[in-house]
Structure formats: C-alpha cells, structure tokens
Design a protein around this motif. Structure first.
Motif, PDB file in Angstrom:
ATOM      1  N   LEU A 126      18.374  86.134  54.203  1.00 31.80           N
ATOM      2  CA  LEU A 126      19.578  85.594  53.568  1.00 31.80           C
ATOM      3  C   LEU A 126      20.705  86.619  53.552  1.00 31.80           C
ATOM      4  O   LEU A 126      21.872  86.278  53.754  1.00 31.80           O
ATOM      5  N   ALA A 127      20.371  87.869  53.323  1.00 33.53           N
ATOM      6  CA  ALA A 127      21.391  88.920  53.338  1.00 33.53           C
ATOM      7  C   ALA A 127      21.978  89.079  54.734  1.00 33.53           C
ATOM      8  O   ALA A 127      23.189  89.247  54.892  1.00 33.53           O
ATOM      9  N   ALA A 128      21.134  89.011  55.749  1.00 37.11           N
ATOM     10  CA  ALA A 128      21.625  89.147  57.127  1.00 37.11           C
ATOM     11  C   ALA A 128      22.505  87.963  57.507  1.00 37.11           C
ATOM     12  O   ALA A 128      23.551  88.132  58.153  1.00 37.11           O
ATOM     13  N   LEU A 129      22.113  86.750  57.124  1.00 42.20           N
ATOM     14  CA  LEU A 129      22.906  85.562  57.450  1.00 42.20           C
ATOM     15  C   LEU A 129      24.258  85.565  56.754  1.00 42.20           C
ATOM     16  O   LEU A 129      25.238  85.022  57.275  1.00 42.20           O
ATOM     17  N   ILE A 141      22.148  95.588  51.712  1.00 39.34           N
ATOM     18  CA  ILE A 141      20.989  95.639  50.821  1.00 39.34           C
ATOM     19  C   ILE A 141      20.864  97.054  50.279  1.00 39.34           C
ATOM     20  O   ILE A 141      20.889  98.019  51.028  1.00 39.34           O
ATOM     21  N   LEU A 142      20.752  97.162  48.973  1.00 40.39           N
ATOM     22  CA  LEU A 142      20.600  98.456  48.308  1.00 40.39           C
ATOM     23  C   LEU A 142      19.258  98.494  47.592  1.00 40.39           C
ATOM     24  O   LEU A 142      18.737  97.469  47.164  1.00 40.39           O
ATOM     25  N   ALA A 143      18.691  99.676  47.456  1.00 46.38           N
ATOM     26  CA  ALA A 143      17.422  99.839  46.749  1.00 46.38           C
ATOM     27  C   ALA A 143      17.533 101.029  45.808  1.00 46.38           C
ATOM     28  O   ALA A 143      18.350 101.929  46.005  1.00 46.38           O
ATOM     29  N   GLY A 144      16.730 101.035  44.777  1.00 42.04           N
ATOM     30  CA  GLY A 144      16.742 102.139  43.826  1.00 42.04           C
ATOM     31  C   GLY A 144      15.364 102.344  43.227  1.00 42.04           C
ATOM     32  O   GLY A 144      14.499 101.480  43.311  1.00 42.04           O
ATOM     33  N   ASP A 145      15.175 103.498  42.632  1.00 48.09           N
ATOM     34  CA  ASP A 145      13.905 103.837  42.000  1.00 48.09           C
ATOM     35  C   ASP A 145      14.203 104.577  40.709  1.00 48.09           C
ATOM     36  O   ASP A 145      15.077 105.446  40.656  1.00 48.09           O
ATOM     37  N   ILE A 146      13.496 104.251  39.656  1.00 50.94           N
ATOM     38  CA  ILE A 146      13.668 104.923  38.369  1.00 50.94           C
ATOM     39  C   ILE A 146      12.412 105.745  38.121  1.00 50.94           C
ATOM     40  O   ILE A 146      11.342 105.196  37.871  1.00 50.94           O
TER      41      ILE A 146
END
Length: 96
Positions: free
Chosen positions: A73-76, A81-86
C-alpha cells in the motif's frame, strides 16, 4: 546498555527481607554465539514464576502478511516507510 537500566534495580544487602509486595525470582545467564561468530550474554529473570495478569504483559506481534500488505500500500501510494525502536521500553515502563 545495562548502565541505562540501573535505575530499575535496587541492590539489597544479603539477608534483608524483601519489601512488601515483592516476589523473589531466580535469575540466570544465557550465552549465545551468533551466525557471524560474535558472542552475546544476557542476564534474564525467571518472570514465569510470578503471578502477573496476562493483559498487562501481552505484546502483540504483527504477521508477515500484514507487513507485506502495508509495504504494498505504501508503494502504490508513493509513501515513505519509517521504523523505530525504543530501547529499554519494558524496563522503564511504569508498573501497575
């Protein structure tokens, strides 16, 4: 990394009674050798020995199909796209 988690622990003297509401649990070390031959050691507590409400400790895991659909869906829609880690989120979370 453990120096960031020191505030979660209170060192008690040998023979001191545990404070009211605390449960003594056993701890142990786990040693592992990764695929790139690096070594890792973890100090883990036997939390399975304590009686905790499962609704306060449940962490859902997303399925691979859901991630693939989200990527599609993001590509279309030409979205980034972002990612994170806590880190230490579990250790520093307030207890109920």
């Amino acid at each position: 990394e453990f120096k960031n988690a020191n505030i979660a622990f209170q060192v008690r003297d040998e023979g001191d009674d545990a404070p009211v509401g605390w449960t003594k649990i056993t701890c142990h070390l786990i040693f592992d050798v990764k695929m790139d031959l690096t070594r890792k050691a973890r100090y883990v507590a036997g939390g399975h020995l304590t009686d905790v409400d499962s609704s306060s400790t449940y962490a859902s895991v997303v399925s691979r199909d859901s991630v693939r659909i989200a990527f599609m869906l993001a590509a279309l829609n030409d979205l980034d796209i972002l990612a994170g880690d806590i880190q230490n989120a579990y250790l520093n979370a307030p207890s109920l």
